[in-house]
Write an enzyme that holds these catalytic residues in place. Structure first.
Site, PDB file in Angstrom:
ATOM      1  N   ASN A   1      29.906 -37.560  13.988  1.00 48.43           N
ATOM      2  CA  ASN A   1      28.942 -37.927  12.824  1.00 48.43           C
ATOM      3  C   ASN A   1      28.395 -37.093  12.006  1.00 48.43           C
ATOM      4  O   ASN A   1      27.210 -36.741  11.963  1.00 48.43           O
ATOM      5  CB  ASN A   1      27.969 -38.940  13.632  1.00 48.43           C
ATOM      6  CG  ASN A   1      27.256 -39.624  12.422  1.00 48.43           C
ATOM      7  OD1 ASN A   1      26.175 -39.427  12.087  1.00 48.43           O
ATOM      8  ND2 ASN A   1      27.950 -40.695  12.104  1.00 48.43           N
TER       9      ASN A   1
ATOM     10  N   ARG B   1      24.945 -38.140   9.582  1.00 48.78           N
ATOM     11  CA  ARG B   1      25.561 -39.129   8.409  1.00 48.78           C
ATOM     12  C   ARG B   1      24.703 -40.426   8.718  1.00 48.78           C
ATOM     13  O   ARG B   1      24.316 -41.081   7.688  1.00 48.78           O
ATOM     14  CB  ARG B   1      27.199 -39.544   8.690  1.00 48.78           C
ATOM     15  CG  ARG B   1      27.389 -40.390   7.734  1.00 48.78           C
ATOM     16  CD  ARG B   1      29.030 -40.593   7.462  1.00 48.78           C
ATOM     17  NE  ARG B   1      29.543 -41.417   6.489  1.00 48.78           N
ATOM     18  CZ  ARG B   1      29.491 -42.623   6.457  1.00 48.78           C
ATOM     19  NH1 ARG B   1      28.647 -43.284   7.232  1.00 48.78           N
ATOM     20  NH2 ARG B   1      30.025 -42.978   5.186  1.00 48.78           N
ATOM     21  N   CYS B   2      24.512 -40.838   9.771  1.00 42.85           N
ATOM     22  CA  CYS B   2      23.690 -41.896  10.056  1.00 42.85           C
ATOM     23  C   CYS B   2      22.234 -42.031   9.603  1.00 42.85           C
ATOM     24  O   CYS B   2      21.727 -43.012   9.133  1.00 42.85           O
ATOM     25  CB  CYS B   2      23.400 -42.387  11.792  1.00 42.85           C
ATOM     26  SG  CYS B   2      25.125 -42.535  12.657  1.00 42.85           S
ATOM     27  N   MET B   3      21.685 -40.746   9.631  1.00 43.57           N
ATOM     28  CA  MET B   3      20.215 -40.701   9.062  1.00 43.57           C
ATOM     29  C   MET B   3      20.080 -40.380   7.413  1.00 43.57           C
ATOM     30  O   MET B   3      19.039 -40.231   7.298  1.00 43.57           O
ATOM     31  CB  MET B   3      19.622 -39.425   9.757  1.00 43.57           C
ATOM     32  CG  MET B   3      19.621 -39.453  11.185  1.00 43.57           C
ATOM     33  SD  MET B   3      18.502 -38.103  11.768  1.00 43.57           S
ATOM     34  CE  MET B   3      19.380 -36.687  11.593  1.00 43.57           C
TER      35      MET B   3
END
Length: 410
Positions: free
Chosen positions: A354, A399-401
């Protein structure tokens, strides 16, 4: 500002990004309700905040403008009637405990300033916070150990999922899990009512009222003409098909949508937990999403003869499908954990795949994924590591954050 939202790739120089600093919602996690709230562990708030601040400052140091979800949401709700409408919708969608009058909870929330209101909604409302009238009904006298009138929203620091920038517009997403459904309501109000966005008539390619779920972790912008979307535990094939039809009928730049089927399990929650773009011709990948011979199910969606018909082409090779849509003769898939069965499983669990690209060949990663980070460097990628002991407990990486708002074209 010509376009307040502009994202035509995964790797173009990142100029503006949306984050959410972890807050009280994380402290309102308890072991009994972890599964319900989609967590595996309880982060330590002071440290997760320090790590998140370090992440944000790392982006600023590279010239990125950092916006915060909680600040934009508070700034969007300047009108009194708008505040009331927003609170009504939050309470309705949050299915606030029926044993307390909706009006009592509403009055309590509206007693706060805008900034406090947003923090309170995100953090959750505990039952011991509100004085209720004398209990006169049997259901009120029944002992109820559930501690909240309004559930906390601990997944909010993963801003990638509730909405996704696609070209000059965005999707405002219907989240699959009830614990996350309210999250995209913040972006709906920000886009409609925040002065940074409200006067620009930002296109909404798919809104949160669509009946099938889609989440931003599954939406990857490969280039100006192509997006990839994971068919995953959180994103429905029906939502992908609807989004593709909307894109093809309402704009003329995006011409292909790759629907990539991945195993439907928590470890592979979204496409970006197992596959991200790090350079023009380089991607990270978790080897376990491919079959023994590298085979997968990939469907290339293109415009059909009319608005409600798609041309769909099946492929079993991710490599070949990517080369076709990107116009490349060769590309590199960099395996998470170097392909070692133990290292890849361990580092993928901590989001080794990620990565957040902030420019072509420049990525932000968690420091704990040292095998994957070393391999990225060996492939010529500049790797900027951020602290991750507490951030990683939420099962999401850089990337998620982050929700890119503006990237330079490549």
């Amino acid at each position: 500002m010509k376009h307040p939202i502009h994202v035509t790739s995964e790797i173009g120089e990142l100029q503006t990004v949306l984050l959410k600093r972890p807050g009280k919602e994380v402290e309102n996690l308890t072991p009994d309700y972890l599964q319900q709230l989609l967590f595996d562990d309880i982060p330590y708030l002071p440290i997760i905040q320090k790590e998140h601040d370090y992440f944000a400052q790392t982006l600023r140091n590279r010239g990125v403008e950092v916006l915060y979800l909680e600040k934009l949401a508070a700034e969007a709700l300047v009108d009194k009637k708008l505040r009331e409408e927003f609170v009504d919708r939050i309470l309705k969608e949050g299915q606030a405990d029926v044993n307390v009058a909706h009006q009592t909870l509403k009055e309590y929330l509206l007693s706060f300033s805008n900034e406090e209101l947003i923090q309170k909604i995100m953090g959750g409302v505990r039952k011991n916070e509100i004085e209720t009238s004398k209990k006169t009904h049997l259901y009120e006298l029944m002992e109820d150990h559930y501690p909240f009138y309004l559930d906390p929203m601990p997944n909010l620091y993963f801003t990638r999922d509730p909405a996704a920038s696609v070209g000059d517009g965005l999707t405002i997403n219907k989240m699959r899990e009830p614990a996350r459904r309210r999250e995209s309501l913040f972006m709906e109000y920000i886009i409609k009512y925040h002065p940074r966005f409200s006067s620009h008539n930002v296109p909404i390619w798919l809104d949160r009222d669509y009946k099938f779920p889609i989440e931003g972790g599954d939406e990857l912008i490969l280039n100006e003409e192509t997006i990839a979307i994971g068919v995953s535990a959180r994103t429905s094939a029906k939502a992908i098909e609807r989004l593709a039809k909307n894109l093809f009928s309402r704009q003329n730049k995006i011409k292909k949508v790759l629907a990539i089927e991945i195993p439907k399990c928590r470890a592979f929650m979204h496409l970006d937990t197992v596959f991200t773009m790090v350079d023009y011709d380089k991607f990270t990948i978790h080897p376990a999403i491919q079959g023994p011979k590298g085979n997968m199910n990939i469907y290339i969606l293109e415009k059909g003869p009319d608005e409600e018909t798609l041309k769909i082409t099946h492929s079993t090779s991710l490599m070949e499908a990517l080369k076709e849509v990107l116009g490349l003769s060769e590309l590199v898939l960099i395996p998470c954990g170097g392909g070692d069965v133990i290292a890849s499983a361990r580092e993928q669990w901590n989001d080794g795949s990620n990565t957040l690209a902030i420019a072509p060949g420049v990525v932000v990663t968690y420091d704990r994924n040292y095998v994957s980070n070393t391999l990225l460097r060996e492939h010529g990628i500049e790797v900027i590591e951020v602290l991750s002991s507490e951030l990683s407990r939420g099962r999401g990486g850089p990337r998620c954050m982050s929700m890119p708002i503006v990237r330079k074209d490549i």
